[in-house]
Design an enzyme around this catalytic site. Sequence first.
Site, PDB file in Angstrom:
ATOM      1  N   HIS A 101       9.335   4.045  10.912  1.00 30.02           N
ATOM      2  CA  HIS A 101       9.701   3.560   9.573  1.00 30.02           C
ATOM      3  C   HIS A 101       8.594   2.588   9.160  1.00 30.02           C
ATOM      4  O   HIS A 101       8.024   1.896  10.011  1.00 30.02           O
ATOM      5  CB  HIS A 101      10.985   2.747   9.587  1.00 30.02           C
ATOM      6  CG  HIS A 101      12.207   3.473  10.051  1.00 30.02           C
ATOM      7  ND1 HIS A 101      12.483   3.691  11.371  1.00 30.02           N
ATOM      8  CD2 HIS A 101      13.244   3.983   9.358  1.00 30.02           C
ATOM      9  CE1 HIS A 101      13.645   4.328  11.470  1.00 30.02           C
ATOM     10  NE2 HIS A 101      14.131   4.522  10.267  1.00 30.02           N
ATOM     11  N   ASP A 104       8.971  -0.764  10.693  1.00 25.89           N
ATOM     12  CA  ASP A 104       8.817  -0.861  12.147  1.00 25.89           C
ATOM     13  C   ASP A 104       7.415  -1.315  12.483  1.00 25.89           C
ATOM     14  O   ASP A 104       7.201  -2.080  13.416  1.00 25.89           O
ATOM     15  CB  ASP A 104       8.951   0.515  12.834  1.00 25.89           C
ATOM     16  CG  ASP A 104      10.324   1.100  12.741  1.00 25.89           C
ATOM     17  OD1 ASP A 104      11.289   0.338  12.723  1.00 25.89           O
ATOM     18  OD2 ASP A 104      10.414   2.345  12.708  1.00 25.89           O
ATOM     19  N   GLU A 232      18.271  13.770   6.581  1.00 27.89           N
ATOM     20  CA  GLU A 232      18.932  13.681   7.891  1.00 27.89           C
ATOM     21  C   GLU A 232      20.401  13.329   7.682  1.00 27.89           C
ATOM     22  O   GLU A 232      20.734  12.187   7.355  1.00 27.89           O
ATOM     23  CB  GLU A 232      18.241  12.600   8.733  1.00 27.89           C
ATOM     24  CG  GLU A 232      18.844  12.440  10.111  1.00 27.89           C
ATOM     25  CD  GLU A 232      18.115  11.377  10.934  1.00 27.89           C
ATOM     26  OE1 GLU A 232      16.880  11.275  10.842  1.00 27.89           O
ATOM     27  OE2 GLU A 232      18.797  10.638  11.658  1.00 27.89           O
ATOM     28  N   GLU A 268      20.415  15.428  13.668  1.00 24.33           N
ATOM     29  CA  GLU A 268      20.544  14.529  14.821  1.00 24.33           C
ATOM     30  C   GLU A 268      21.839  14.819  15.575  1.00 24.33           C
ATOM     31  O   GLU A 268      22.930  14.881  14.987  1.00 24.33           O
ATOM     32  CB  GLU A 268      20.515  13.075  14.345  1.00 24.33           C
ATOM     33  CG  GLU A 268      20.751  12.104  15.490  1.00 24.33           C
ATOM     34  CD  GLU A 268      20.326  10.680  15.182  1.00 24.33           C
ATOM     35  OE1 GLU A 268      19.369  10.487  14.414  1.00 24.33           O
ATOM     36  OE2 GLU A 268      20.960   9.762  15.721  1.00 24.33           O
ATOM     37  N   HIS A 271      24.715  12.295  15.199  1.00 25.52           N
ATOM     38  CA  HIS A 271      25.309  12.326  13.860  1.00 25.52           C
ATOM     39  C   HIS A 271      26.286  13.493  13.737  1.00 25.52           C
ATOM     40  O   HIS A 271      27.299  13.396  13.050  1.00 25.52           O
ATOM     41  CB  HIS A 271      24.223  12.440  12.788  1.00 25.52           C
ATOM     42  CG  HIS A 271      23.299  11.256  12.748  1.00 25.52           C
ATOM     43  ND1 HIS A 271      22.250  11.163  11.869  1.00 25.52           N
ATOM     44  CD2 HIS A 271      23.288  10.112  13.470  1.00 25.52           C
ATOM     45  CE1 HIS A 271      21.632  10.008  12.062  1.00 25.52           C
ATOM     46  NE2 HIS A 271      22.225   9.363  13.025  1.00 25.52           N
ATOM     47  N   ASP A 296      16.487  15.204  15.590  1.00 29.07           N
ATOM     48  CA  ASP A 296      16.513  13.895  16.243  1.00 29.07           C
ATOM     49  C   ASP A 296      17.297  14.079  17.524  1.00 29.07           C
ATOM     50  O   ASP A 296      18.535  14.236  17.527  1.00 29.07           O
ATOM     51  CB  ASP A 296      17.132  12.822  15.332  1.00 29.07           C
ATOM     52  CG  ASP A 296      16.058  12.121  14.511  1.00 29.07           C
ATOM     53  OD1 ASP A 296      14.904  12.608  14.509  1.00 29.07           O
ATOM     54  OD2 ASP A 296      16.344  11.089  13.886  1.00 29.07           O
ATOM     55  N   ASP A 307      27.227   5.407  16.692  1.00 27.44           N
ATOM     56  CA  ASP A 307      25.952   6.070  16.958  1.00 27.44           C
ATOM     57  C   ASP A 307      25.288   5.408  18.157  1.00 27.44           C
ATOM     58  O   ASP A 307      24.496   4.484  17.999  1.00 27.44           O
ATOM     59  CB  ASP A 307      25.109   5.871  15.679  1.00 27.44           C
ATOM     60  CG  ASP A 307      23.994   6.870  15.555  1.00 27.44           C
ATOM     61  OD1 ASP A 307      23.983   7.853  16.308  1.00 27.44           O
ATOM     62  OD2 ASP A 307      23.131   6.665  14.685  1.00 27.44           O
ATOM     63  N   ASP A 309      23.147   6.617  20.232  1.00 24.59           N
ATOM     64  CA  ASP A 309      21.722   6.975  20.371  1.00 24.59           C
ATOM     65  C   ASP A 309      21.252   6.990  21.817  1.00 24.59           C
ATOM     66  O   ASP A 309      20.242   6.373  22.158  1.00 24.59           O
ATOM     67  CB  ASP A 309      20.843   6.003  19.563  1.00 24.59           C
ATOM     68  CG  ASP A 309      20.855   6.305  18.073  1.00 24.59           C
ATOM     69  OD1 ASP A 309      21.282   7.402  17.688  1.00 24.59           O
ATOM     70  OD2 ASP A 309      20.421   5.432  17.294  1.00 24.59           O
ATOM     71  N   ASP A 338      15.194  10.028  18.933  1.00 21.57           N
ATOM     72  CA  ASP A 338      15.840   8.918  18.226  1.00 21.57           C
ATOM     73  C   ASP A 338      16.903   8.366  19.182  1.00 21.57           C
ATOM     74  O   ASP A 338      18.098   8.548  18.991  1.00 21.57           O
ATOM     75  CB  ASP A 338      16.463   9.427  16.920  1.00 21.57           C
ATOM     76  CG  ASP A 338      16.911   8.278  16.032  1.00 21.57           C
ATOM     77  OD1 ASP A 338      16.784   7.122  16.461  1.00 21.57           O
ATOM     78  OD2 ASP A 338      17.399   8.531  14.920  1.00 21.57           O
TER      79      ASP A 338
HETATM   80  C1  XUL Z   1      19.981   6.253  11.963  1.00 29.85           C
HETATM   81  C2  XUL Z   1      18.913   7.208  12.183  1.00 29.85           C
HETATM   82  C3  XUL Z   1      17.600   6.832  11.618  1.00 29.85           C
HETATM   83  C4  XUL Z   1      16.811   7.980  11.085  1.00 29.85           C
HETATM   84  C5  XUL Z   1      15.518   7.570  10.438  1.00 29.85           C
HETATM   85  O1  XUL Z   1      21.192   6.630  12.477  1.00 29.85           O
HETATM   86  O2  XUL Z   1      19.109   8.212  12.826  1.00 29.85           O
HETATM   87  O3  XUL Z   1      16.902   6.111  12.566  1.00 29.85           O
HETATM   88  O4  XUL Z   1      16.512   8.891  12.093  1.00 29.85           O
HETATM   89  O5  XUL Z   1      15.683   6.632   9.443  1.00 29.85           O
HETATM   90 CO    CO Z   2      17.898   9.759  13.425  1.00 32.45          CO
END
Ligand code: XUL
Ligand code: CO
Length: 440
Positions: A101, A104, A232, A268, A271, A296, A307, A309, A338
């Site tokens: 991003h 970042d 996304e 993702e 998600h 992702d 989430d 991750d 991600d």
């Molecule tokens: C948030 C997410 C983000 C996107 C990019 O849940 O997945 O990090 O991948 O903005």
């Molecule tokens: Co993501």
Amino acid sequence: MEKFFKDFPKIIYEGPRSKNPLSFKYYNPEEVILGKAMKDHLRFAVAFWHTIRNEGTDPFGLPVMDRPWMKYSDVMDQSFAKIDAVFEFCEKLGVEYFTFHDRDIAPEGEKPRKSNEILDKVVDHIKEHMKSSNVKLLWGTANLTAHPRYAQGAATSPDANVFAYAAAQVKKAMEVTKKLGGLGYVFWGGREGYETLLNTDMELELNNYARFLKMASEYAKKIGFKGILMIEPKPKEPTKHQYDFDSAHVLGFLKIHGLWDDFKLNIEANHATLAGHTFSHELRFARIHGKLASIDANQGDLLLGWDTDQFPINIYETSLAMYEVLKSGGLDCGLNFDAKVRRSSYDLEDLFYAHIAAMDAFAVGLKVAARLLEDGVLEEFLRERYSSYSNGVGKDIVEGRIDFEGLEKYVLDKPSNFKPNSGKQEYLERVINDYLLSVE
Ligand code: XUL
Ligand code: CO
């Protein structure tokens, strides 16, 4: 020059029997699968925000990760150090891509003009690294969630000033993504959603979101950005209801607003779970509509409703995911991790273990999926299961040659106690296990 990861070897493939935890057991980058090198099927990417910037803060705790590149007092020195770290880490790991991003990699200035200048300096530093490195940009994106001005959304904010700030930020982020040769640009609707309908003009917000995306797509064309623009999907978090809920939702939105040809999807795994779907459901839905562009790669925790991750290690899921990828003819972008190590995994070596485990899990997934496809087991089963649509009345239905009256005539004098053949779910689940257990 090695700065942060001197103590680590270059990670290489040593095969399934190796006992070395800092080696790949299945990911063999140059191994050719279905006519293409593994690394090109998979195109792994390191996510800057999790692997480089995350220091393990959570709502209950302070930073806990010892990241030497975060220890610089001057903010620009720190930004350059973070870039040095991502290149060094990717090179050690043998990962050819990263994702970021805008915020970042570079801090925000007191005005957008200043933020852009700071970003340019960091982007120049990335370009310098790229001259002597194999590491490339998979995709870029803008952070439209962190700053207080985005507390009530960006493109869907109730305040038009915020819409303008967000537009300027995305414009710049697209420019730098192009400059760095990114294969794509991602729109994740971070706070594009709502908490309560009592204070929300949903109709205006949705229309504004579409206006924003159209402007973005037009600008991408104007500057000659050749990468894929992707949305996304995510159903919730941070807002209670996110407008880009899931694949079906987003594709419907694109159709309604005349954006169908402008965007594809970045799916993702976590998600999908949050939306109450499997990962493969989301991939399948995107794929059959010709919209699967990137992934992702992470996984959630079915016991937790947020989430998490986590790094993807579930080889059942990675196999079914890679099946969709292969059926789709590959990804426009690739597999972006991600994913973040757990807060208690704070050593530098944990970053290696996490990525290695995930890369091996997807390598296994690719091998299993390729064999499933080569043997045609699932395809053959589907052909048979739906065979009644290839001739007779089924063919008439599919080809639009029959109506309700014709169908009534067809069944009127048939026995009522008709039922189709067994769906054989357990047989197929066992087939998948057989393929998983015989992977080499
Ligand atoms: C948030 C997410 C983000 C996107 C990019 O849940 O997945 O990090 O991948 O903005
Ligand atoms: Co993501």
